[in-house]
Design a protein around this motif. Structure first.
Motif, mmCIF file in Angstrom:
data_model
loop_
_atom_site.group_PDB
_atom_site.id
_atom_site.type_symbol
_atom_site.label_atom_id
_atom_site.label_comp_id
_atom_site.label_asym_id
_atom_site.label_seq_id
_atom_site.Cartn_x
_atom_site.Cartn_y
_atom_site.Cartn_z
ATOM 1 N N ILE A 167 29.315 35.098 36.782
ATOM 2 C CA ILE A 167 29.885 35.226 35.438
ATOM 3 C C ILE A 167 29.621 36.600 34.811
ATOM 4 C CG2 ILE A 167 28.594 34.486 33.380
ATOM 5 C CD1 ILE A 167 29.940 31.743 33.761
ATOM 6 N N THR A 168 28.558 37.288 35.262
ATOM 7 C CA THR A 168 28.243 38.602 34.692
ATOM 8 C C THR A 168 29.084 39.694 35.373
ATOM 9 O OG1 THR A 168 26.399 38.691 36.242
ATOM 10 C CG2 THR A 168 25.847 38.123 33.977
ATOM 11 N N ASP A 169 29.074 40.893 34.779
ATOM 12 C CA ASP A 169 29.852 42.004 35.362
ATOM 13 C C ASP A 169 29.188 42.507 36.642
ATOM 14 O OD1 ASP A 169 31.550 41.796 33.252
ATOM 15 O OD2 ASP A 169 30.541 43.344 32.053
ATOM 16 N N ASP A 170 29.983 43.252 37.436
ATOM 17 C CA ASP A 170 29.475 43.746 38.726
ATOM 18 C C ASP A 170 28.275 44.676 38.582
ATOM 19 O OD1 ASP A 170 31.397 42.299 39.898
ATOM 20 O OD2 ASP A 170 32.746 43.996 40.342
ATOM 21 N N ASP A 171 28.201 45.382 37.449
ATOM 22 C CA ASP A 171 27.081 46.325 37.322
ATOM 23 C C ASP A 171 25.827 45.662 36.725
ATOM 24 O OD1 ASP A 171 28.093 45.934 34.818
ATOM 25 O OD2 ASP A 171 28.294 48.062 34.301
#
Ligand code: 13P
Ligand code: SF4
Length: 377
Positions: A103-107
């Motif tokens: 659910i979180t961004d790739d970075d």
């Protein structure tokens, strides 16, 4: 039919999904509690906005007191989605950290302090078994539109499978809504892996007459023809912490306290849920006790750490464990030891990432679809 990535059943069914387990260095094994608390807080201060610590309601006091947000699995997935910190340190179990990674961004990097925190129930629906079951059930009901729903307490490969087959994910706080949504999409539901949550949800929706069980371990217990006639097929998985509660525990507590109110988690057996006054997610349990009047008695049918937190957080309420000394802690949740938390945070301060949970890209993309469907329902 697109298939889940399967494995050889003899060699690949395992409790721990991640083999990059890093054990706690010796220097962190015997920390004194006061020193540990200071070191955790110092690392948090150093990392500032780059860090968010999420803690499930079943975590130990020494984890919960350092968490920026404490909640149930649904709330934690929403928090993870909204977090913009570089590091999300997850006080919970593997499937929760996987969901946070998806659910979180790739970075953003998700860290599970101890990789041994694996929920046994999530391990009860293995890819190989689910593929086999799906093939048999769809063969027996070729004209049916079967919608698979996976409980949040499952690994990412199962969530991805649900997305591929037009299904979704649910948690204990939105299972009713997700089932109703599924019956708008198709005419049967396959629910995995918790049969008790599935059965309790079917009862709430008045569909108890049309349930069949699928036991992946029992060749005799799998009758695809019979299953194909039912509207709801329940995978035969369960949580041992919640299966422990029995109806007579509810009766005993009502005998002991005239005014006892009983609240249980919907992973409990059907008769326990029926005998209780309220059933709901860990967030519902927290809210119910928070709203109780001073002097009321509430018997809690869930993991013991949460009951202990509620006793500390609401001393004006008489909070008692539903089966007394026999109430269990969750062995998987307990693996998140505060020494591990100290270690992973100090390593981050030193620029090293330990025990990172990273779901393979293709699987994560699909699992995300199933979770997004849930968040939109
Ligand atoms: P909640 O979704 O209610 O927090 O429950 C998670 C869990 O693992 C229950 O055993
Ligand atoms: Fe899994 Fe049960 Fe522990 Fe929840 S309480 S994480 S379902 S073993």
């Amino acid at each position: 039919m697109p298939e889940m990535e399967t494995a050889d059943i003899e060699t690949d069914l395992s409790l721990f999904k991640y083999d990059n387990l890093e054990q706690l260095p010796d220097a962190y094994r015997e920390l004194d509690e006061a020193e540990r608390r200071d070191r955790i807080e110092a690392a948090k201060e150093e990392l500032g906005d780059d860090l968010v610590i999420l803690g499930h309601n079943y975590q130990r006091r020494e984890i919960v007191e350092h968490a920026d947000f404490v909640g149930d699995s649904y709330q934690l997935s929403v928090e993870a989605a909204e977090a913009d910190a570089e590091y999300v340190v997850f006080g919970g179990v593997t499937f929760m950290a996987e969901s946070a990674d998806i659910i979180t961004d790739d970075d953003q990097t998700v860290i599970l302090p101890s990789m041994e925190a694996s929920c046994p129930m999530a391990g009860m629906a293995e890819a190989l078994q689910v593929d086999a079951a799906w093939a048999e059930i769809t063969r027996a009901a070729p004209d049916a539109d079967i919608v698979p729903i996976s409980y949040m307490n499952s690994y990412a490969d199962l969530k991805a499978f649900c997305a591929e087959q037009g299904g979704a994910v649910c948690t204990s706080s939105n299972a009713d809504d997700v089932f109703e949504w599924a019956f708008e999409q198709g005419d049967k539901v396959l629910f995995l892996p918790d049969k008790h949550l599935g059965e309790n949800t079917a009862h709430r929706l008045g569909m108890e007459e049309s349930i069949a069980e699928w036991d992946p371990w029992d060749p005799e217990g799998k009758d695809a023809e019979e299953v194909a006639e039912s509207d709801i097929v329940l995978w035969d998985g369960y949580c041992q912490v919640h299966e422990r509660f029995r109806e007579d525990h509810v009766e005993q507590v009502r005998e002991e306290y005239d005014d006892a109110n009983v609240i249980v988690h919907p992973e409990c057996r059907r008769d326990v849920v029926e005998a209780a006054d309220v059933a709901g997610s860990t967030a519902t349990i927290c809210e119910t006790v928070a709203e109780a009047d001073s002097g009321e008695t509430w018997a809690i049918g869930t993991e013991i750490h949460l009951t202990n937190h509620l006793q500390r957080w609401h001393p004006e309420v008489n909070v008692v464990p539903l089966c007394g000394e026999a109430c269990m802690d969750c062995n998987a949740m307990r693996q998140i030891d505060p020494n591990y938390l100290t270690w992973v945070l100090e390593e981050l301060v030193a620029g090293r990432e330990r025990n990172v949970i990273e779901v393979a890209a293709q699987e994560a993309e699909l699992a995300d679809v199933a979770m997004e469907r849930m968040l939109e329902i």
